[in-house]
Design a protein around this motif. Structure first.
Motif, PDB file in Angstrom:
ATOM      1  N   VAL A   1       7.768  -4.152   1.281  1.00 47.90           N
ATOM      2  CA  VAL A   1       8.707  -3.178   1.828  1.00 47.90           C
ATOM      3  C   VAL A   1       9.787  -2.957   0.773  1.00 47.90           C
ATOM      4  O   VAL A   1      10.331  -3.918   0.234  1.00 47.90           O
TER       5      VAL A   1
ATOM      6  N   TYR B   1       4.476   3.715   8.930  1.00 51.03           N
ATOM      7  CA  TYR B   1       3.971   2.347   8.998  1.00 51.03           C
ATOM      8  C   TYR B   1       4.272   1.730  10.362  1.00 51.03           C
ATOM      9  O   TYR B   1       3.394   1.128  10.992  1.00 51.03           O
ATOM     10  N   MET B   2       5.484   1.903  10.848  1.00 52.47           N
ATOM     11  CA  MET B   2       5.857   1.328  12.145  1.00 52.47           C
ATOM     12  C   MET B   2       5.045   1.947  13.280  1.00 52.47           C
ATOM     13  O   MET B   2       4.650   1.252  14.215  1.00 52.47           O
TER      14      MET B   2
ATOM     15  N   ASP C   1       8.179  -8.709   2.728  1.00 55.42           N
ATOM     16  CA  ASP C   1       6.741  -8.584   2.894  1.00 55.42           C
ATOM     17  C   ASP C   1       6.433  -8.066   4.284  1.00 55.42           C
ATOM     18  O   ASP C   1       7.161  -8.314   5.240  1.00 55.42           O
ATOM     19  N   ALA C   2       5.344  -7.334   4.389  1.00 55.20           N
ATOM     20  CA  ALA C   2       4.848  -6.831   5.666  1.00 55.20           C
ATOM     21  C   ALA C   2       3.334  -6.968   5.647  1.00 55.20           C
ATOM     22  O   ALA C   2       2.737  -7.193   4.595  1.00 55.20           O
ATOM     23  N   LYS C   3       2.711  -6.834   6.790  1.00 56.53           N
ATOM     24  CA  LYS C   3       1.254  -6.904   6.868  1.00 56.53           C
ATOM     25  C   LYS C   3       0.682  -5.515   6.616  1.00 56.53           C
ATOM     26  O   LYS C   3       1.074  -4.540   7.259  1.00 56.53           O
ATOM     27  N   CYS C   4      -0.250  -5.422   5.692  1.00 57.14           N
ATOM     28  CA  CYS C   4      -0.874  -4.147   5.381  1.00 57.14           C
ATOM     29  C   CYS C   4      -1.783  -3.741   6.542  1.00 57.14           C
ATOM     30  O   CYS C   4      -2.624  -4.528   6.979  1.00 57.14           O
TER      31      CYS C   4
ATOM     32  N   TYR D   1       8.180   4.107   5.821  1.00 57.34           N
ATOM     33  CA  TYR D   1       8.390   3.037   6.804  1.00 57.34           C
ATOM     34  C   TYR D   1       8.170   3.519   8.235  1.00 57.34           C
ATOM     35  O   TYR D   1       7.596   2.805   9.049  1.00 57.34           O
TER      36      TYR D   1
ATOM     37  N   LYS E   1      -0.683  -9.009   2.331  1.00 59.64           N
ATOM     38  CA  LYS E   1       0.748  -8.736   2.236  1.00 59.64           C
ATOM     39  C   LYS E   1       1.002  -7.419   1.529  1.00 59.64           C
ATOM     40  O   LYS E   1       0.401  -7.120   0.507  1.00 59.64           O
TER      41      LYS E   1
ATOM     42  N   ILE F   1       6.387   1.363   2.254  1.00 58.72           N
ATOM     43  CA  ILE F   1       5.540   0.173   2.281  1.00 58.72           C
ATOM     44  C   ILE F   1       4.442   0.405   1.259  1.00 58.72           C
ATOM     45  O   ILE F   1       3.825   1.475   1.240  1.00 58.72           O
TER      46      ILE F   1
END
Length: 57
Positions: A15, A36-37, A3-6, A33, A12, A22
């Protein structure tokens, strides 16, 4: 799946197993990814800048 923060809705996001994409089921956000980063890095830098600015007032 991780899971990652949207970055759009702050819920949530998932990934992919190969860490390439994502996806958020809540708002439909989808990106690779690396992008997203970069978005999350920019958000963190903005939060730090805003905190420093407020501390100097």
């Amino acid at each position: 799946m991780l899971d990652a923060k949207c970055p759009k809705c702050n819920n949530k996001a998932q990934v992919s197993d190969d860490m390439s994409t994502i996806q958020c089921k809540n708002c439909g956000y989808s990106d690779n990814y690396e992008n997203y980063m970069e978005i999350m890095k920019s958000k963190a830098e903005n939060m730090a800048d805003n905190y420093q600015f407020k501390g100097n007032v």
